[in-house]
Design a protein around this motif. Structure first.
Motif, PDB file in Angstrom:
ATOM      1  N   GLY A 220       2.015   2.233   9.019  1.00  0.00           N
ATOM      2  CA  GLY A 220       0.631   2.410   9.436  1.00  0.00           C
ATOM      3  C   GLY A 220      -0.330   2.437   8.256  1.00  0.00           C
ATOM      4  O   GLY A 220      -1.387   1.815   8.291  1.00  0.00           O
ATOM      5  N   ARG A 221       0.033   3.142   7.206  1.00  0.00           N
ATOM      6  CA  ARG A 221      -0.835   3.220   6.022  1.00  0.00           C
ATOM      7  C   ARG A 221      -0.980   1.867   5.337  1.00  0.00           C
ATOM      8  O   ARG A 221      -2.037   1.557   4.798  1.00  0.00           O
ATOM      9  N   CYS A 222       0.105   1.083   5.334  1.00  0.00           N
ATOM     10  CA  CYS A 222       0.084  -0.215   4.656  1.00  0.00           C
ATOM     11  C   CYS A 222      -0.342  -1.350   5.589  1.00  0.00           C
ATOM     12  O   CYS A 222      -0.444  -2.494   5.157  1.00  0.00           O
ATOM     13  N   GLN A 223      -0.531  -1.026   6.847  1.00  0.00           N
ATOM     14  CA  GLN A 223      -0.915  -2.006   7.868  1.00  0.00           C
ATOM     15  C   GLN A 223       0.074  -3.168   7.934  1.00  0.00           C
ATOM     16  O   GLN A 223      -0.301  -4.341   7.927  1.00  0.00           O
TER      17      GLN A 223
END
Length: 52
Positions: free
Chosen positions: A9-12
């Motif tokens: 999620g953070r790195c998409q």
């Protein structure tokens, strides 16, 4: 400590992509039984290295 899903999620990116990074030994993990966790500092180091 972050889960694989949180890192994705953070790195998409997809969870599968994060698992590939782990399998390639590009992203260090801590394995607690079946649970896999990534230290926030290890993620930051990985991202800094990837930007170069």
């Amino acid at each position: 400590m972050l889960t694989v899903a949180q890192v994705a999620g953070r790195c998409q990116v997809a969870v599968r992509t994060v698992r590939r990074w782990i399998a390639a030994d590009e992203l260090p993990v801590l394995q607690l039984g079946r649970a896999v966790r990534i230290a926030a500092s290890d993620l930051e180091h990985f991202l800094r290295k990837a930007r170069r």
